[in-house]
Design a protein around this motif. Structure first.
Motif, mmCIF file in Angstrom:
data_model
loop_
_atom_site.group_PDB
_atom_site.id
_atom_site.type_symbol
_atom_site.label_atom_id
_atom_site.label_comp_id
_atom_site.label_asym_id
_atom_site.label_seq_id
_atom_site.Cartn_x
_atom_site.Cartn_y
_atom_site.Cartn_z
ATOM 1 N N THR A 433 0.836 -1.201 0.000
ATOM 2 C CA THR A 433 0.000 0.000 0.000
ATOM 3 C C THR A 433 0.869 1.249 0.000
ATOM 4 O OG1 THR A 433 -1.742 -1.150 1.215
ATOM 5 C CG2 THR A 433 -1.792 1.256 1.240
ATOM 6 N N ARG A 436 2.369 1.859 -3.441
ATOM 7 C CA ARG A 436 1.368 2.450 -4.352
ATOM 8 C C ARG A 436 1.274 3.960 -4.131
ATOM 9 N NH1 ARG A 436 -2.526 -1.712 -3.054
ATOM 10 N NH2 ARG A 436 -2.538 -3.368 -4.608
ATOM 11 N N GLU A 437 1.247 4.368 -2.863
ATOM 12 C CA GLU A 437 1.156 5.799 -2.556
ATOM 13 C C GLU A 437 2.380 6.538 -3.076
ATOM 14 O OE1 GLU A 437 0.792 5.845 1.640
ATOM 15 O OE2 GLU A 437 -1.317 5.242 1.669
#
Length: 537
Positions: A433, A436-437
Motif C-alpha cells: 500500500t 502504491r502511494e
C-alpha cells in the motif's frame, strides 16, 4: 591535524568519553518523538503491518518484483504469537521491558533517575556494550584511571565499585554501567526469556531479518566524499590528503579491503573520492569535513547531480525537487561553480519549517550562492512563472521506499535523512500500500515537471530496487503525456545515461546500464539507486 586520530590502536577498548558518548549521540539521532506518550522511541511499523498482519495479500496489479519480494520476506523464522502481534517489531520496547523488569533504574541515584528516564538512549548503548562482552567488567584505559603507563593490565582494574577516573569523563555513564552490572543476573535472565519467547537464537535475531542482513554490510561499505569546489579545488584537496600521508590507490584494487590511509577517484563522478570503511569516523572528525571542503555523502546521492551538470549549458538554471537536508542541492551548486557560475538553482522543499531551515543552514555552511530554497510543494509551482524562464533541467529526488539501501543506520547518519526511514525498513514485509502511494506521488511530480515549456531534460532518481518506483513510473508518465499529443511528434523520450560508463557496464547481464536506465544494484560494497533521463525531442 586531520590525521592525528588515525594512529590510535583499534584493538583496545575505547574510553567512555570517546566511544559511549559518540554512540549515544548517534543513537539519539535515530529517535523520533512519540506524540501519544511524550517520550522517545524508535519508530516501528504502522499498526496492522507487522509480520502477522494481512499485508502480504497478493494483488495482480502490483509489479511482479514487488509481489515476489513481499512473499519472500514473510515470516523469515518461526516465532510465538503475542497479544500485541502487530507491534512486536518494536525492538526498543523489548529492551525497555528487559531493563524495567530487572529494576535497573533502582540502581541509580535519586537525582539521576528522572534524568535517565529522559535519556534512555544512553542506557541502551551501555547495555548493548555490556551484553556484547557477556557482562564482563570493562577494563578501563590508563587515562580513565589516571595511570601514566602506556598499557593497562588486569591489576589496574578495581575489584568493586566505581573506578577512580579522571574528572573529564562522564560520571553518569559510569553510574549507568555500575547499575547495569549490579542487575546483570536479572538482565541476562530477562534477555534469555525474551529470546525464548520470540524463538530467537540470539539477541540480534529479535531484529527483523531485513535489518540484520542490511546492517552486516556496513563494515565493507566504502566511504564516499565529494569535493566542495566552493571551498577548495580537486587539485588542492589531493595535495592536502597527500601531505597527511594518504596515497592514491590504483583503479584495479578493492578499496574496501585496504587498511591504510589510501583513497581513489570514483570512475563515474569527477569530484567524488572513495576511502576504505575503517576511515569513516576519522573523516567525520577531520578538518576537511569540519571546514566543508569534503562532504561525506553516499554515492547513490551523487550520480544524479553529476548527470544534471552534464546536461546543463552555460548559465542555464535548474530546479531541484525535494531538497531534504540540502546536501544534494549543494552538490549541484559545487559542480556548477566553475562550469556555469551564472546558473541559478530553484530548490523546492515541502517539509516542515524546521527541515527547511536545516537545509538552508547546510547550504550556507557549504558556501552555496545563487540558490533559492522555496518552502512549498513543487506541484504548486507555475510552469509559466517568469522566474523559471531560464530553467533547462529539473532534478527529482523522489521520496521513495529506499529499499536499495544496504546499510540503513550508516546511510541515515551520513546523509542526515529522516529517522522514520529506519522504521519503514524494519517492517517484516514490503508495504505494498505504501509503495502504491509513493508511485502515485512520483508520477505526479514527473508529470508536472514535463509541463515546463523551456525544460530540455528531467532527471528522475530513486534509491529503490522496485520497478514499480523506477521504470514503471517513467513509462506510465511518458505514455500519458505523449498520448495527449493526438498523434503528433512525441515531445519526450527516455535517453541513455550521460555518465562515463565502461563497455562492461553497458548492455551486459548485471551491468549498470540496463537499456536506457542507469541502475546500481544494492550490494555489500554500495547502496543501490536508479537514474532516468527524460529529454525533450
Amino acid at each position: 591535524m586531520p590525521g592525528s586520530a588515525l594512529g590510535q590502536s583499534s584493538t583496545r577498548e575505547a574510553s567512555l568519553e570517546s566511544f559511549i558518548i559518540r554512540a549515544k549521540s548517534e543513537f539519539e539521532f535515530l529517535y523520533i518523538a512519540s506524540p501519544q506518550q511524550g517520550d522517545l522511541r524508535l519508530s516501528g511499523p504502522p499498526s496492522g503491518q507487522g509480520a502477522g498482519s494481512g499485508a502480504r495479500t497478493r494483488d495482480r496489479r502490483v509489479p511482479a518484483d514487488l509481489r515476489a519480494d513481499s512473499q519472500a520476506t514473510v515470516l523469515p523464522m518461526p516465532r510465538a504469537k503475542s497479544d500485541n502481534d502487530a507491534n512486536d517489531n518494536d525492538y526498543d520496547d523489548r529492551v525497555e521491558d528487559v531493563t524495567d523488569d530487572a529494576a535497573v533504574h533502582a540502581g541509580f541515584s535519586r537525582s539521576n533517575r528522572v534524568k535517565l528516564r529522559s535519556d534512555y538512549s544512553l542506557v541502551c548503548i551501555i547495555l548493548f556494550d555490556l551484553q556484547s562482552r557477556k557482562f564482563q567488567r570493562r577494563l578501563p584505559l590508563p587515562e580513565e584511571l589516571g595511570i601514566p603507563t602506556e598499557n593497562n593490565t588486569a591489576e589496574d582494574e578495581p575489584e568493586s565499585g566505581l573506578p577512580t577516573v579522571s574528572p573529564d569523563l562522564d560520571e553518569t555513564c559510569l553510574e549507568i554501567e555500575e547499575a547495569l552490572l549490579s542487575r546483570k543476573t536479572r538482565l541476562q535472565s530477562n534477555i534469555a526469556k525474551e529470546r525464548i519467547k520470540r524463538n530467537a537464537p540470539s539477541i540480534e535475531h529479535l531484529l527483523p531479518e531485513q535489518v540484520r542482513n542490511k546492517d552486516e554490510t556496513k563494515s565493507v561499505n566504502p566511504v564516499f566524499c565529494w569535493v566542495n569546489q566552493m571551498k577548495i579545488s580537486m587539485t588542492s584537496i589531493i595535495e592536502s590528503l597527500t601531505s597527511e600521508g594518504f596515497q592514491e590507490l590504483e583503479d584495479d584494487l578493492d578499496i574496501s579491503e585496504q587498511s591504510s590511509k589510501v583513497f581513489k577517484r570514483d570512475p563515474h563522478c569527477c569530484d567524488l573520492l572513495v576511502f576504505p570503511p575503517h576511515l569513516n569516523m576519522y573523516l567525520k572528525d577531520s578538518e576537511w569535513v569540519a571546514a566543508g571542503q569534503l562532504v561525506q555523502q553516499d554515492k547513490s546521492s551523487c550520480l544524479a547531480p553529476q548527470t544534471v551538470q552534464l546536461l546543463l549549458g552555460i548559465d542555464q538554471d535548474v530546479i531541484h525537487v525535494n531538497v531534504g537536508t540540502g546536501l544534494t542541492t549543494g552538490h549541484i551548486a559545487s559542480l556548477l561553480r566553475h562550469k556555469s557560475s551564472g546558473s541559478h538553482i530553484w530548490a523546492f522543499e515541502p517539509g516542515e519549517a524546521e527541515k527547511t531551515k536545516k537545509a538552508v543552514r547546510n547550504l550556507e555552511f557549504l558556501g552555496v550562492k545563487n540558490t533559492k530554497v522555496i518552502p512549498d510543494h513543487f506541484l504548486n509551482s507555475d510552469p509559466e512563472d517568469i522566474r523559471y524562464r531560464n530553467v533547462r533541467a529539473i532534478l527529482i529526488t523522489a521520496n521513495c521506499s529506499k529499499s536499495a539501501i544496504t546499510s540503513p543506520v550508516q546511510f541515515i547518519v551520513s546523509e542526515g535523512e529522516d529517522m522514520q526511514i529506519l522504521g519503514e525498513l524494519s517492517q517484516a514485509e514490503s508495504n505494498i500500500t505504501r509503495i502504491r502511494e509513493l508511485t502515485h506521488d512520483h508520477e505526479s511530480l514527473l508529470r508536472h515537471a514535463l509541463k515546463f515549456p523551456r525544460v530540455q531534460a528531467v532527471v528522475y532518481t530513486t534509491r529503490s530496487r522496485y520497478q514499480a518506483e523506477n521504470e514503471h513510473v517513467v513509462n506510465q508518465v511518458l505514455d500519458a503525456v505523449n498520448g495527449l499529443q493526438n498523434g503528433k511528434k512525441l515531445p519526450f523520450r527516455v535517453t541513455p545515461p550521460v555518465l562515463p560508463f565502461s563497455g562492461d557496464e553497458i548492455g551486459t547481464e548485471g551491468g549498470v546500464v540496463d537499456g536506457k536506465f542507469a541502475r546500481f544494484q544494492p550490494s555489500d560494497r554500495s547502496n543501490g539507486c536508479f537514474v532516468a533521463i527524460l529529454s525533450r525531442e
